[in-house]
Each structure stands twice: as C-alpha cells, then as structure tokens.
Design a protein around this motif. Structure first.
Motif, PDB file in Angstrom:
ATOM      1  N   ILE A   1       5.325  -4.396   9.582  1.00 30.31           N
ATOM      2  CA  ILE A   1       5.046  -3.713   8.319  1.00 30.31           C
ATOM      3  C   ILE A   1       6.373  -3.149   7.840  1.00 30.31           C
ATOM      4  N   LEU A   2       6.734  -3.463   6.570  1.00 29.30           N
ATOM      5  CA  LEU A   2       8.043  -3.047   6.074  1.00 29.30           C
ATOM      6  C   LEU A   2       7.922  -1.741   5.295  1.00 29.30           C
ATOM      7  N   PRO A   3       8.632  -0.691   5.704  1.00 29.41           N
ATOM      8  CA  PRO A   3       8.742   0.484   4.843  1.00 29.41           C
ATOM      9  C   PRO A   3       9.673   0.132   3.680  1.00 29.41           C
ATOM     10  N   ALA A   4       9.255   0.483   2.465  1.00 31.44           N
ATOM     11  CA  ALA A   4      10.051   0.044   1.315  1.00 31.44           C
ATOM     12  C   ALA A   4       9.932   1.037   0.156  1.00 31.44           C
ATOM     13  N   THR A   5      10.789   0.847  -0.851  1.00 32.45           N
ATOM     14  CA  THR A   5      10.802   1.673  -2.046  1.00 32.45           C
ATOM     15  C   THR A   5      10.585   0.794  -3.275  1.00 32.45           C
TER      16      THR A   5
ATOM     17  N   LEU B   1       2.282   2.271  -9.644  1.00 34.23           N
ATOM     18  CA  LEU B   1       3.264   2.972  -8.820  1.00 34.23           C
ATOM     19  C   LEU B   1       4.570   3.107  -9.587  1.00 34.23           C
ATOM     20  N   ALA B   2       5.103   4.306  -9.671  1.00 34.34           N
ATOM     21  CA  ALA B   2       6.356   4.526 -10.396  1.00 34.34           C
ATOM     22  C   ALA B   2       7.532   4.057  -9.535  1.00 34.34           C
ATOM     23  N   PRO B   3       8.603   3.593 -10.176  1.00 37.25           N
ATOM     24  CA  PRO B   3       9.802   3.258  -9.417  1.00 37.25           C
ATOM     25  C   PRO B   3      10.243   4.464  -8.567  1.00 37.25           C
ATOM     26  N   GLY B   4      10.666   4.181  -7.360  1.00 38.33           N
ATOM     27  CA  GLY B   4      11.076   5.254  -6.461  1.00 38.33           C
ATOM     28  C   GLY B   4      10.013   5.631  -5.442  1.00 38.33           C
ATOM     29  N   THR B   5       8.736   5.217  -5.714  1.00 36.72           N
ATOM     30  CA  THR B   5       7.646   5.529  -4.790  1.00 36.72           C
ATOM     31  C   THR B   5       7.880   4.822  -3.452  1.00 36.72           C
ATOM     32  N   ARG B   6       7.557   5.528  -2.371  1.00 36.83           N
ATOM     33  CA  ARG B   6       7.656   4.913  -1.052  1.00 36.83           C
ATOM     34  C   ARG B   6       6.372   4.125  -0.777  1.00 36.83           C
ATOM     35  N   VAL B   7       6.508   2.911  -0.262  1.00 36.20           N
ATOM     36  CA  VAL B   7       5.331   2.084   0.030  1.00 36.20           C
ATOM     37  C   VAL B   7       5.502   1.384   1.384  1.00 36.20           C
ATOM     38  N   SER B   8       4.390   0.798   1.853  1.00 35.78           N
ATOM     39  CA  SER B   8       4.442  -0.074   3.024  1.00 35.78           C
ATOM     40  C   SER B   8       4.026  -1.470   2.586  1.00 35.78           C
ATOM     41  N   CYS B   9       4.711  -2.467   3.143  1.00 32.83           N
ATOM     42  CA  CYS B   9       4.405  -3.845   2.730  1.00 32.83           C
ATOM     43  C   CYS B   9       4.200  -4.717   3.968  1.00 32.83           C
TER      44      CYS B   9
ATOM     45  N   GLU C   1      12.199  -2.775  -2.409  1.00 34.85           N
ATOM     46  CA  GLU C   1      13.334  -3.001  -1.515  1.00 34.85           C
ATOM     47  C   GLU C   1      13.010  -2.392  -0.155  1.00 34.85           C
ATOM     48  N   SER C   2      13.004  -3.261   0.877  1.00 34.92           N
ATOM     49  CA  SER C   2      12.683  -2.752   2.209  1.00 34.92           C
ATOM     50  C   SER C   2      13.865  -1.940   2.726  1.00 34.92           C
ATOM     51  N   ASP C   3      13.557  -1.085   3.688  1.00 34.15           N
ATOM     52  CA  ASP C   3      14.642  -0.275   4.254  1.00 34.15           C
ATOM     53  C   ASP C   3      15.664  -1.156   4.950  1.00 34.15           C
ATOM     54  N   GLY C   4      15.238  -2.363   5.356  1.00 36.56           N
ATOM     55  CA  GLY C   4      16.166  -3.307   5.975  1.00 36.56           C
ATOM     56  C   GLY C   4      17.040  -4.015   4.948  1.00 36.56           C
ATOM     57  N   GLY C   5      16.777  -3.794   3.655  1.00 41.62           N
ATOM     58  CA  GLY C   5      17.641  -4.365   2.621  1.00 41.62           C
ATOM     59  C   GLY C   5      17.141  -5.688   2.051  1.00 41.62           C
ATOM     60  N   TRP C   6      15.848  -6.014   2.156  1.00 38.05           N
ATOM     61  CA  TRP C   6      15.284  -7.252   1.584  1.00 38.05           C
ATOM     62  C   TRP C   6      14.522  -6.875   0.326  1.00 38.05           C
ATOM     63  N   THR C   7      14.988  -7.351  -0.806  1.00 34.99           N
ATOM     64  CA  THR C   7      14.274  -7.095  -2.056  1.00 34.99           C
ATOM     65  C   THR C   7      13.213  -8.170  -2.258  1.00 34.99           C
ATOM     66  N   LEU C   8      11.968  -7.731  -2.332  1.00 32.72           N
ATOM     67  CA  LEU C   8      10.841  -8.667  -2.413  1.00 32.72           C
ATOM     68  C   LEU C   8      10.165  -8.568  -3.769  1.00 32.72           C
ATOM     69  N   LYS C   9       9.809  -9.743  -4.284  1.00 35.90           N
ATOM     70  CA  LYS C   9       8.971  -9.742  -5.490  1.00 35.90           C
ATOM     71  C   LYS C   9       7.531  -9.743  -5.011  1.00 35.90           C
ATOM     72  N   THR C  10       6.720  -8.811  -5.525  1.00 37.62           N
ATOM     73  CA  THR C  10       5.326  -8.754  -5.085  1.00 37.62           C
ATOM     74  C   THR C  10       4.414  -8.761  -6.292  1.00 37.62           C
TER      75      THR C  10
ATOM     76  N   VAL D   1       0.862  -1.195   0.000  1.00 40.79           N
ATOM     77  CA  VAL D   1       0.000   0.000   0.000  1.00 40.79           C
ATOM     78  C   VAL D   1       0.894   1.239   0.000  1.00 40.79           C
ATOM     79  N   ALA D   2       0.276   2.377  -0.308  1.00 39.33           N
ATOM     80  CA  ALA D   2       1.052   3.627  -0.295  1.00 39.33           C
ATOM     81  C   ALA D   2       1.560   3.902   1.128  1.00 39.33           C
ATOM     82  N   GLU D   3       2.658   4.624   1.208  1.00 38.52           N
ATOM     83  CA  GLU D   3       3.263   4.908   2.512  1.00 38.52           C
ATOM     84  C   GLU D   3       2.248   5.617   3.406  1.00 38.52           C
ATOM     85  N   GLY D   4       2.185   5.200   4.696  1.00 32.94           N
ATOM     86  CA  GLY D   4       1.265   5.834   5.620  1.00 32.94           C
ATOM     87  C   GLY D   4       0.002   5.047   5.819  1.00 32.94           C
ATOM     88  N   GLU D   5      -0.432   4.283   4.773  1.00 30.61           N
ATOM     89  CA  GLU D   5      -1.620   3.447   4.936  1.00 30.61           C
ATOM     90  C   GLU D   5      -1.224   2.128   5.598  1.00 30.61           C
TER      91      GLU D   5
END
Lengths: 383, 271
Positions: A325-329, A362-370, A345-354, A312-316
């Motif tokens: 909940i992972l903050p990610a880009t 969502l454009a690349p670079g958008t901040r999201v929550s996962c 890519e989560s801020d912790g450094g885990w790249t996830l395929k979703t 979801v978009a960041e903040g939701e």
C-alpha cells in the motif's frame, strides 16, 4: 427491418462468389509477408495477417504506422512491393480493385454527387447487371438496414455527414462483398455521432456477418468494435489480440499506452513468493504481477492502469488490493463527469495517474493511501 | 462605414469602366438601325434596311456559316484536349505550376507571331487556307483556357470518387461516363463556350492562314472595312454582339448554377 430478404436468386449474377459459398473457416483475407517500399523508404515491413470468415478486425495505429497502406493493398489500390495477398485461398495479389468484390468506405464522403441516395446504393448492382426489380429490393433492404429508407430520393448534397456515411456503408454492402474495408469512416464526424455510428456499424456487421477490416487511430473505437485488434507501429504489427486480452495484457509499454493510460515503472527485481510472481519496482513498491511476456528484469516494466489504482483516505485500507500500500499525496485533480482523474505522488517518488469516482473530492495536498487491485498489475516489455 | 464607401466607389468604378469599354460597341447598335448610306449617330429614321442587305447577301451568310463550323470544331477539340489534361491531373498526379505555365504559353504568345509562324510552316505543306488548319490553330489558342477550367474542376472533384467507383466494381469507361463527366458537366459547357468565343471572333489567324475565297466572318469584316465604311458592317457587328452577349449570359448563368451546386455539395459534406 422486418422483411426477409432472399439473395439466392441474385447470387449467380454477382460478379464474384458470395461469402457463403466459401469453405467454412477459410480466411476472407490473408497477407503473407506483404511489404511496401516507397523508393528506399520501407513503410510496411513483412506483415502476416488474416481476416477470418465473419471476423471484424481493426488496424489501430498512429498516422504513418502503415495501417492505411495495409488497407489500400487489401483493396487493390496500392500494389505491394513483396508478399502475397490471398482471399479465400485464391491469390489476388495482382487482381485489379474492380475485380476483387470488396466493399469500401472512406473517411471522406465519397457518394457520387450526381446520383441520388438510391442510385448511389444501386451503382454496384448496376455494374453487375442485376435486373431492375431485384435491384430495387436489394437497395431498399440495405437502406432499411442503415435506417435511411426515407432518404432514397435525396441527393448527397441534401443529407448530413452521418447519413452520408450510412449510405456509403449501404453502398459497400449491397453487393454482398467478400470483404468490407473501412478507412477511418467516422473520422470526419463529431464525437456524439461517432458513438452512435460505432454501435450501428457493429450491429450491421453482426447482422450481415461480412468480414471486415477496419482502420482507425481511435482506441475506443477499435476496442468497442473489434473481434481482434492489430496494433501497428512504424510499419510493424506489434500486437494482434482480442480487445479485452490486449487491454489487460499488452505486450509492450508502447501498446499499453497507445490503447489507454498506463502507469509504468522500471523493475529492481522479479521474484517468486507463495507460488506467485512478484516484482519490485525501482521505487521500492512490491506487488504480485501477471507476466504476459517473457523477458528479464531489464526489458520489463510494471504496468498499472489508472482505474486499477484504488485510492482511499490516509489510514483506511484500500479494498480488493494485493501487494504494497503506497502512502501518497494528491497533486492535482481533473473532473471528468463520472470520474475524477487524479495525479498522486507516492512517498517513494512514483507519480501515478489514477481514476476515482466523480463524487470523491480530494483537494491537492491531501494525504492518501493507494493500492493496486488484485491481479491487475502486469509486466510488459519496456519498448 | 468604410467598407460601404469602398463598395459605392467600386460600383462607380465598374460603371465607368463598362461605359468606357462598351460605349463604342453599343453605339453600333442604333447606327445599324438607320437608313442612311453613311454612318450616322443618332439615326434619323429607323429601318431594317442594312439587316436586309446583309441577310440577303450570300457572301456574308457563307462566311457566317464557315465561322460557325470552325468555331464548333475548334471548341470541341479544345474542350476534349483540356478535359484530358484535367483527367490526367485527377488520376495520374497533380500538374504542377511549372508545367501549367508551359501549357499556358499559347495564351501569352502574340497571335501575330503565331500566325506568321503558322503561315511559313503551312505554305510549303500546301495547307494554307484550309479550314482544318484554322480549326487546329483556333483550338490551340483555346486550349489554355479550357485547360484552366478543367484543372480547377478536377481540383474540386474528390479523386476518391474514382477509387470508390473502382472498388464497387466499375471499369474506367463507366466511371468516366457515370461519375466523372456528369460531375464535370458545367465545366464542359463552360469550356466549350469560352473556346467557341475564342474562335468565333479571332481575326489574326483567320487572315493569315484561314480560307480566302470564303473567309471567316471577322476576316471578311476586316477586309470589308479596309475598303469602305458601310452601315452594313454595323448590322453584322450588332448581330455578332448579340451572339457574344448570349454566350456571356449563358456563362453567367452557368457560374451561378455551378456555385449553388458546389455550395450545396459542401454543405452536404457537413463542413
């Protein structure tokens, strides 16, 4: 298909017993410690497997995993180096292929080019000395079953690849075999046709109830057709479960990734909290997990399927999730029609395929929550 | 444009080649219809005199009959032998290039050498001059040709057809009769014809080890020609050309039929 077909009269003429004569619950095929060596190379390690009385079992694996070897041993084309092959309680290890009463469909089109569609299907009945009138009824019935009753007079050169495989299926079923073997029968067809024929194979198998052993390297095909899937890897059976069970509780990371995409991460610790098993990954993500296999932290990984990652978009707040909940880009997005496949890519450094809805742009670079959907993350063996 | 020029050149080359090769043969035909006692081209008056002479002469007819029987037997043997090689190739594992080369040896060995060898071999055995010896000799000469035909045919026939028939409950005699032989039908006829021709116009072995009192047709022609030149020979030659041309025509038709058949089969395989 309307016509009621009575096989009773022909049963005593057939070369071998029909499946209905077998005691209930007896396996159509059973392998006990079957091996195959080519010189010093062992292509099949001791394998036990069964195909139940009306079961559809699929052997799934990459090329060279030994799946075709098992099929070929079941057919009597290849002799096993060790072990026993048993059909309905009878040892058939040394029985010739032509005496096993097994129907077979191959990847290549193996219709006899010199015979018409009708005569191709009639061939196994001719071999068994079935009288002409019954033969005609049986052939017609099975051509109707595969929807090709209008093509009976044609020759293999005059029909399409998809039709050829239907005829091959009718030919393999017409003598009511004790077992049906299929070796990547849809491998030579295009995707669209493959899907249509998959559905038909499933329908026909359920109608005829013929026990079936099916070989494929296509995961979707295995999951959509089978009652049970055996995954093979380098001559070992590494999984033997129903498709739903197998997909959601894969025993190993390798099986999970062979069946479909899976995000995996090594574990820092496994712990109990509120009566549930939780795991903490090396990148610091904590989530309640299901534990399908035994093992310590070092042997296990956390698995999350792409469709179980809720983005979801960041903040939701992602719905129906549990754990962190992972903050990610967003890194990249691929449009797949009904879905978009997105790497984040989560801020912790885990790249996830979703996998997200196709209209979520969502454009690349958008901040999201996962988040991970409740009850979905699972621990599996790392290898 | 370039390919069109090449195409025209190709045809010109072919025509010249055919003219060069076939002119001496074709010139026999009008000569045979002449009525003079010597070879004369072009003939001044047309007649069937020399055909009457030949067809009324039992020596020629007996030789023709002998040649025919020897060719049929030799072709039959060579076809079966070649077919067996093809079946081995299909069922028991591919026959590799080295073995193929060895099997092709009779084709490259000079016939004179084979004939001389056979002569000294058959003489002490008392088998010289027997039609059987010549049949076997001719069959050996033709085996490489029939073998090549069957190896190619076996390559074009999917070995899985055998496996499929096997799984459907058929035993090998039925598989052979109903599946393999019908699908190799064109090759069987082609192999037989080519082996037939090989034996039909073979001279060297026929002279060295063949029957003497009634020799084969080419052998009799050869000895006849060493003694005299007579338009009767041109009449025989014309008839021989007729038979050869007929077989050649059959081969071409077979080739076209076969190609259509396999093209249709490929199309049917969805490729």
């Amino acid at each position: 298909m309307g016509k009621q077909f009575n096989m009773k009269t022909t049963r005593q003429d057939a070369a071998s017993t029909s499946q209905d004569n077998a005691p209930a619950g007896q396996n159509a095929l059973e392998m006990r410690a079957v091996t195959k060596d080519y010189g010093s190379l062992r292509v099949l390690h001791p394998t036990d497997m069964t195909v139940g009385a009306h079961e559809f079992v699929t052997l799934l694996g990459p090329s060279g995993s030994g799946k075709s070897t098992i099929l070929s041993i079941a057919a009597g084309i290849t002799a096993p180096s060790g072990g026993q092959v048993i059909a309905r309680g009878v040892d058939i290890t040394d029985t010739a292929a032509n005496a096993r009463n097994i129907g077979m469909v191959f990847q290549r089109y193996t219709l006899f080019p010199n015979k018409s569609v009708f005569d191709n299907v009639a061939f196994p009945l001719k071999v068994r000395g079935i009288p002409a009138s019954e033969k005609k009824d049986m052939v017609t019935h099975f051509l109707e079953l595969v929807g090709l009753e209008n093509q009976a007079h044609r020759f293999p050169a005059e029909i399409s690849g998809g039709q050829a495989q239907r005829v091959a299926l009718a030919r393999a079923l017409v003598f009511e075999p004790a077992l049906l073997l299929m070796d990547e029968p849809l491998g030579a067809l295009d995707r669209r046709l493959r899907q249509t024929l998959q559905e038909e194979i499933r329908r026909i198998q359920q109608e005829t109830k013929v026990p079936t052993l099916y070989v494929t390297h296509d995961q979707e095909e295995a999951m959509s057709l089978s009652d049970r899937v055996l995954i093979l890897r380098e001559g070992h059976v590494v999984a033997d479960k129903g498709p739903v069970e197998l997909y959601s509780n894969p025993p190993t990371l390798w099986s999970a990734q062979f069946l479909g995409d899976a995000n995996a991460r090594a574990l820092e610790k496994v712990f109990e909290k509120d009566g549930q098993t939780w795991a903490r990954t090396t990148c610091g993500v904590e989530s309640p997990v299901r534990k399908a296999v035994e093992g310590t932290r070092d042997d296990l990984v956390m698995l999350v399927r792409p469709e179980d990652c809720v983005v979801v978009a960041e903040g939701e707040t992602p719905a129906e999730c549990s754990g962190d909940i992972l903050p990610a880009t967003v890194r990249d997005v691929t449009f797949l029609g009904p879905f978009r496949q997105m790497h984040i890519e989560s801020d912790g450094g885990w790249t996830l395929k979703t996998l997200v809805s196709g209209d979520m742009n969502l454009a690349p670079g958008t901040r999201v929550s996962c988040g991970f959907r409740r009850g979905r993350p699972v621990l599996a063996a790392a290898d | 444009m370039k390919s069109r020029h090449l195409n025209i050149l190709g045809w010109v080359y072919c025509c010249l080649l055919i003219a060069f090769l076939l002119f001496p043969i074709i010139i026999m035909v009008p000569i045979s219809f002449g009525d003079t006692d010597t070879l004369h081209f072009p003939p001044e008056r047309l007649s069937l005199r020399w055909y009457e002479t030949v067809l009324g002469d039992d020596r020629w007819l007996d030789s023709a009959k002998l040649s025919l029987w020897i060719a049929i037997w030799a072709a039959g043997l060579a076809t079966v032998a070649g077919l067996l090689v093809g079946l081995v190739h299909m069922r028991l594992g591919r026959i590799g290039v080295p073995l193929r080369i060895v099997l092709m040896m009779p084709l490259v060995a000079p016939n004179v050498v084979i004939a001389t060898g056979l002569f000294s071999l058959l003489l002490p055995l008392g088998l010289l001059g027997s039609p059987t010896s010549l049949i076997l000799g001719h069959a050996c000469l033709a085996v490489p040709l029939t073998m090549v035909i069957f190896l190619n045919a076996a390559d074009s026939l999917d070995p899985l057809l055998w496996t499929a028939a096997d799984s459907l409950g058929a035993r090998w005699p039925r598989i052979l009769r109903e599946i393999v032989l019908p699908n190799l039908g064109i090759s069987i006829v082609a192999a037989f014809l080519i082996a037939f021709i090989t034996s039909w116009d073979e001279v060297t072995l026929a002279i060295f080890v063949g029957p003497i009192v009634v020799p084969t047709l080419p052998s009799r022609m050869f000895s006849f020609l060493t003694e005299m030149i007579d338009p009767a020979v041109t009449a025989i030659a014309t008839m021989l050309i007729g038979v050869t041309a007929l077989i050649g025509l059959l081969m071409i038709i077979l080739n076209i039929v076969g190609r259509k058949y396999s093209a249709a089969r490929r199309q049917g395989a969805g490729q």
